[in-house]
Design a protein around this motif. Sequence first.
Motif, PDB file in Angstrom:
ATOM      1  N   SER A 117     -14.087  10.048  45.459  1.00  0.00           N
ATOM      2  CA  SER A 117     -15.007   9.440  44.519  1.00  0.00           C
ATOM      3  C   SER A 117     -16.228  10.334  44.340  1.00  0.00           C
ATOM      4  CB  SER A 117     -15.401   8.069  45.051  1.00  0.00           C
ATOM      5  OG  SER A 117     -16.511   7.595  44.370  1.00  0.00           O
ATOM      6  N   LYS A 118     -16.753  10.812  45.453  1.00  0.00           N
ATOM      7  CA  LYS A 118     -17.918  11.690  45.373  1.00  0.00           C
ATOM      8  C   LYS A 118     -17.546  13.031  44.730  1.00  0.00           C
ATOM      9  CE  LYS A 118     -21.710  13.513  48.016  1.00  0.00           C
ATOM     10  NZ  LYS A 118     -22.296  13.773  49.310  1.00  0.00           N
ATOM     11  N   ALA A 119     -16.370  13.548  45.141  1.00  0.00           N
ATOM     12  CA  ALA A 119     -15.936  14.832  44.594  1.00  0.00           C
ATOM     13  C   ALA A 119     -15.801  14.743  43.077  1.00  0.00           C
ATOM     14  CB  ALA A 119     -14.618  15.260  45.218  1.00  0.00           C
ATOM     15  N   SER A 120     -15.240  13.634  42.598  1.00  0.00           N
ATOM     16  CA  SER A 120     -15.020  13.552  41.153  1.00  0.00           C
ATOM     17  C   SER A 120     -16.332  13.351  40.409  1.00  0.00           C
ATOM     18  CB  SER A 120     -14.039  12.427  40.824  1.00  0.00           C
ATOM     19  OG  SER A 120     -14.544  11.205  41.275  1.00  0.00           O
ATOM     20  N   LEU A 121     -17.231  12.561  40.993  1.00  0.00           N
ATOM     21  CA  LEU A 121     -18.531  12.377  40.355  1.00  0.00           C
ATOM     22  C   LEU A 121     -19.231  13.730  40.203  1.00  0.00           C
ATOM     23  CD1 LEU A 121     -20.789  10.400  39.418  1.00  0.00           C
ATOM     24  CD2 LEU A 121     -21.693  10.604  41.731  1.00  0.00           C
ATOM     25  N   LEU A 122     -19.260  14.485  41.298  1.00  0.00           N
ATOM     26  CA  LEU A 122     -19.910  15.793  41.246  1.00  0.00           C
ATOM     27  C   LEU A 122     -19.175  16.729  40.291  1.00  0.00           C
ATOM     28  CD1 LEU A 122     -20.669  16.136  45.034  1.00  0.00           C
ATOM     29  CD2 LEU A 122     -22.365  16.001  43.211  1.00  0.00           C
ATOM     30  N   LEU A 146     -20.329  23.534  46.071  1.00  0.00           N
ATOM     31  CA  LEU A 146     -20.206  23.470  47.525  1.00  0.00           C
ATOM     32  C   LEU A 146     -20.087  22.017  47.980  1.00  0.00           C
ATOM     33  CD1 LEU A 146     -20.150  24.983  50.168  1.00  0.00           C
ATOM     34  CD2 LEU A 146     -22.632  25.046  50.171  1.00  0.00           C
ATOM     35  N   SER A 147     -20.823  21.109  47.331  1.00  0.00           N
ATOM     36  CA  SER A 147     -20.740  19.694  47.690  1.00  0.00           C
ATOM     37  C   SER A 147     -19.363  19.125  47.396  1.00  0.00           C
ATOM     38  CB  SER A 147     -21.763  18.875  46.898  1.00  0.00           C
ATOM     39  OG  SER A 147     -23.039  19.302  47.195  1.00  0.00           O
ATOM     40  N   ILE A 148     -18.754  19.574  46.293  1.00  0.00           N
ATOM     41  CA  ILE A 148     -17.404  19.109  45.982  1.00  0.00           C
ATOM     42  C   ILE A 148     -16.467  19.514  47.116  1.00  0.00           C
ATOM     43  CG2 ILE A 148     -15.452  19.339  44.395  1.00  0.00           C
ATOM     44  CD1 ILE A 148     -17.465  19.930  42.173  1.00  0.00           C
ATOM     45  N   TYR A 149     -16.614  20.760  47.526  1.00  0.00           N
ATOM     46  CA  TYR A 149     -15.790  21.282  48.613  1.00  0.00           C
ATOM     47  C   TYR A 149     -15.985  20.446  49.873  1.00  0.00           C
ATOM     48  CZ  TYR A 149     -14.810  24.453  52.537  1.00  0.00           C
ATOM     49  OH  TYR A 149     -14.394  25.000  53.709  1.00  0.00           O
ATOM     50  N   GLN A 150     -17.259  20.174  50.205  1.00  0.00           N
ATOM     51  CA  GLN A 150     -17.535  19.425  51.434  1.00  0.00           C
ATOM     52  C   GLN A 150     -17.008  18.001  51.333  1.00  0.00           C
ATOM     53  OE1 GLN A 150     -21.663  20.242  51.400  1.00  0.00           O
ATOM     54  NE2 GLN A 150     -21.491  22.028  52.743  1.00  0.00           N
ATOM     55  N   ALA A 151     -17.222  17.364  50.164  1.00  0.00           N
ATOM     56  CA  ALA A 151     -16.754  15.993  49.981  1.00  0.00           C
ATOM     57  C   ALA A 151     -15.241  15.927  50.141  1.00  0.00           C
ATOM     58  CB  ALA A 151     -17.157  15.477  48.610  1.00  0.00           C
ATOM     59  N   PHE A 152     -14.564  16.947  49.622  1.00  0.00           N
ATOM     60  CA  PHE A 152     -13.103  16.954  49.647  1.00  0.00           C
ATOM     61  C   PHE A 152     -12.572  17.338  51.019  1.00  0.00           C
ATOM     62  CE2 PHE A 152      -9.098  19.176  49.167  1.00  0.00           C
ATOM     63  CZ  PHE A 152      -8.358  18.246  48.463  1.00  0.00           C
ATOM     64  N   ARG A 153     -13.079  18.425  51.532  1.00  0.00           N
ATOM     65  CA  ARG A 153     -12.493  19.008  52.742  1.00  0.00           C
ATOM     66  C   ARG A 153     -12.904  18.236  54.000  1.00  0.00           C
ATOM     67  NH1 ARG A 153      -9.321  24.181  53.806  1.00  0.00           N
ATOM     68  NH2 ARG A 153      -8.792  23.618  55.929  1.00  0.00           N
ATOM     69  N   PHE A 154     -14.162  17.827  54.066  1.00  0.00           N
ATOM     70  CA  PHE A 154     -14.624  17.202  55.309  1.00  0.00           C
ATOM     71  C   PHE A 154     -14.485  15.681  55.293  1.00  0.00           C
ATOM     72  CE2 PHE A 154     -17.509  21.108  55.473  1.00  0.00           C
ATOM     73  CZ  PHE A 154     -16.489  21.863  56.034  1.00  0.00           C
ATOM     74  N   ASP A 155     -14.802  15.061  54.160  1.00  0.00           N
ATOM     75  CA  ASP A 155     -14.800  13.594  54.123  1.00  0.00           C
ATOM     76  C   ASP A 155     -13.626  13.028  53.334  1.00  0.00           C
ATOM     77  OD1 ASP A 155     -17.273  14.056  55.264  1.00  0.00           O
ATOM     78  OD2 ASP A 155     -18.288  13.999  53.312  1.00  0.00           O
ATOM     79  N   PHE A 156     -12.873  13.870  52.637  1.00  0.00           N
ATOM     80  CA  PHE A 156     -11.851  13.439  51.697  1.00  0.00           C
ATOM     81  C   PHE A 156     -12.388  12.290  50.838  1.00  0.00           C
ATOM     82  CE2 PHE A 156      -7.670  12.180  50.089  1.00  0.00           C
ATOM     83  CZ  PHE A 156      -7.219  13.434  49.730  1.00  0.00           C
ATOM     84  N   ASP A 157     -13.626  12.466  50.385  1.00  0.00           N
ATOM     85  CA  ASP A 157     -14.289  11.458  49.564  1.00  0.00           C
ATOM     86  C   ASP A 157     -14.064  11.834  48.098  1.00  0.00           C
ATOM     87  OD1 ASP A 157     -15.930   9.767  48.206  1.00  0.00           O
ATOM     88  OD2 ASP A 157     -17.697  10.117  49.455  1.00  0.00           O
ATOM     89  N   GLY A 176     -13.110   4.392  40.589  1.00  0.00           N
ATOM     90  CA  GLY A 176     -14.454   4.038  40.114  1.00  0.00           C
ATOM     91  C   GLY A 176     -15.498   4.950  40.734  1.00  0.00           C
ATOM     92  N   LEU A 177     -16.431   5.338  39.918  1.00  0.00           N
ATOM     93  CA  LEU A 177     -17.438   6.269  40.397  1.00  0.00           C
ATOM     94  C   LEU A 177     -18.555   5.510  41.082  1.00  0.00           C
ATOM     95  CD1 LEU A 177     -17.591   8.424  37.173  1.00  0.00           C
ATOM     96  CD2 LEU A 177     -16.368   8.947  39.270  1.00  0.00           C
ATOM     97  N   THR A 178     -18.947   6.002  42.220  1.00  0.00           N
ATOM     98  CA  THR A 178     -20.134   5.434  42.850  1.00  0.00           C
ATOM     99  C   THR A 178     -21.349   6.041  42.165  1.00  0.00           C
ATOM    100  OG1 THR A 178     -19.853   7.159  44.463  1.00  0.00           O
ATOM    101  CG2 THR A 178     -19.138   4.954  45.091  1.00  0.00           C
ATOM    102  N   GLY A 179     -22.486   5.435  42.346  1.00  0.00           N
ATOM    103  CA  GLY A 179     -23.688   5.947  41.704  1.00  0.00           C
ATOM    104  C   GLY A 179     -24.090   7.280  42.306  1.00  0.00           C
ATOM    105  N   ILE A 180     -25.016   7.922  41.610  1.00  0.00           N
ATOM    106  CA  ILE A 180     -25.495   9.210  42.099  1.00  0.00           C
ATOM    107  C   ILE A 180     -26.516   8.958  43.209  1.00  0.00           C
ATOM    108  CG2 ILE A 180     -26.638  11.341  41.420  1.00  0.00           C
ATOM    109  CD1 ILE A 180     -25.700  10.801  38.567  1.00  0.00           C
TER     110      ILE A 180
END
Lengths: 231, 510
Positions: B226-231, B213-224, B37-41
């Motif tokens: 949900s955020k990566a997919s939203l972006l 770059l945010s996708i990269y950070q969400a994935f690499r640093f936070d393994f988030d 599920g996608l979190t809001g923006i």
Amino acid sequence: MLILDKLEVQHGNYRLTADLTLKKNAVCAIIGPSGAGKSTLLSAISGFIKPTSGRISHDDHDITHLAPSKRPVSILFQDNNLFPHLTIEQNIGLALCAKLKLKGKDKQRISDMLNLVGLSGFENRKPAQLSGGQQSRAAIARILLQDRPLVLLDEPFGALGPALKDEMLDLCVDMFRKTQKTVIMVTHDPIDAKRISDCVIGIKDGKTSDVLPTGAFFKEPPMGLSRYLGS
Amino acid sequence: MRRYSFKHSSILGAAAAALILFMTIGTLGAVIYRADGLTGISAQDWHVIRFTLTQAFLSALCSILFAIPLARALARRAFFGRSLLISLLGAPFILPVIVAVLGIIGVFGNNGIIAKSLNIPTSIFGFHGIIVAHVFFNLPLATRLILQGWQAIPSESFRLAASLNADCRKVLERPMLRAVLPNAFLVIFLICLSSFAIALTLGGGPKSTTIELSIYQAFRFDFDLSKASLLGIIQVIICAMTVLVLLKITKPQEPTTGLDRPVEMWEKPHPVLDVLWIVSAFIFLAAPIAVIISDGIPQILNLHSSLWPAAIRSIWIALLSAFMSLFLSLCLATWIVSLKTKGKWIEFIGALPLATSQLVIGTGLFIIIFPFIAPYELALPITATVNAIATIPFCLRSLVPAIRDAEETFGKLSDQLGLSGYARYKILIAPRIKRPMGFCIGLSTALSMGDLGVIALFAQPGGGTLPMAVYSLMSAYKMEEAASGALLLILLSFVLFWIFDQWGRKNAHS
């Protein structure tokens, strides 16, 4: 014997109907104004365009749905008859083997054929190293080696000068008569037809005339073609 | 019309198209599926989106504004080295981003030439740094596109204008620009939208971050995820809309040859201005490269120990990627040509990689592979594959017209001779397309060689590519070692491109 039996071809908005019988070993010209359907008819016989209805048969075999390479037909195009990146030997060898695996026996046959059209020793040259006339000879050699009963000439030798064109037409017909081919030539020039053909098919507005002897055709052109042909 | 000899090509072509669909849309699907599920923006996300759009808009605008006078100057002046300069304008396309970034830091950075010689503090990191780097890469592209516009004006028009004493800028240049600029603007806008490496290296923290770059950070640093997919979805939507507009306004252009001769213009005002534009553009484009060369040469024989293994890995990836890309593009291009007008749809699939984000593809592949094998083990093959997919649109652009031309000229003859399947490829297609083929392999090799994208997601310390190794040195402020690595990277990229391109030219048959 080639029979076009109520053949109908649709090409874009354009429609062609043909219903005729051509005798074996005839040399026949198809003549008519540009856009009348000459090339469409040739494409239908050679299998590049699929007819919407009707039948094409050759010597009692239905060839309507055969692929171009499976038909008893070889074609001499107006130009681009030779691949510029292949040698003359390879170009002609394609008639024997599409994968170009030529054995010694094949090479001998190619050399013999080159001899016949006056190109002995040209095996390893590229088309660009040949004159226009020599290129035409090489293309004729390939058709002879294909040895299929029907030969279609699509406005042949258009790129050559008048004298050379006549020479090539004569060579062509001479060779094809000797090897008992049935020849169909598309042309817009009555002089070509008078020079080599023994019968003529007129074509206008998507319809073909009967097959008429050359003399009779030009004496009394059918379908109001006299305006196109001039006097 | 019915063609009989394309059965094999449609199977291979469909397989290639399916692979592209999987890599672009399939990977996005995997990311969405895994995202729970996608979190809001969030407010930060909005900022990132705004930043991405603004920098892309400004980068495209600046590139075009500078390109107009530069192209005009180049179009009407004949001078020694003109054709060399124009071919050099094509070079940034295959110049590794990290090299340019290092060079730009060397010129504009706080220890750069300008700061040192003028003795003023400068900073290149942040918004303006990203714009400078984007203009560095895209000013040459814009100039070439506008020059093609100049070259497409028939010489009769110049003669007519001269005989009527009409203002060339009004009657010739402006209508030409109206036709060329929207296209050029959108192409550059699109390139800057998916900017990752430039934002990674020159972006200054959370304030200047692009979506990629945010996708990269969400994935690499936070393994988030949900955020990566939203972006990722947002990125794909923005890019896809741009591509759609681009496809809509792009008219099929006839290939203009002969950028190497100036146009026939009789009235040539402002010679000083023209010289000024050409010289300053040359300095702007050449200075960063000159800095790399002068900083890199002293160390080139004594390279940092991390660079050689990375270089070897990079060469492998680049070659693997180039041949994959060529094979897939060939399958697809042959199919597109055989489908005639219906091929448009397949061409659209072939253009999909332009609209998708490499980082999303990488994240998606990670998710798909993860249950079976540790993705880090496959970092290099994955990078090669993603690079291959990314270069397919460029390869198609040069292969499709070449194959179409071969089929139009010799297709009937080949049908007649029964050339089908591999024989048709070997005898008809391959010899006729050697030149674009060489260009494609060269281009894909160089692009993959210099790529700093997906590898950043997967690379383990000490297992990255040459651009990664240079980036690591740069991040550790080992600028001279980084410069020597960058020099090695340029040399490898251009030599590999040159080798394949020459192969194509040498073996090309008229």
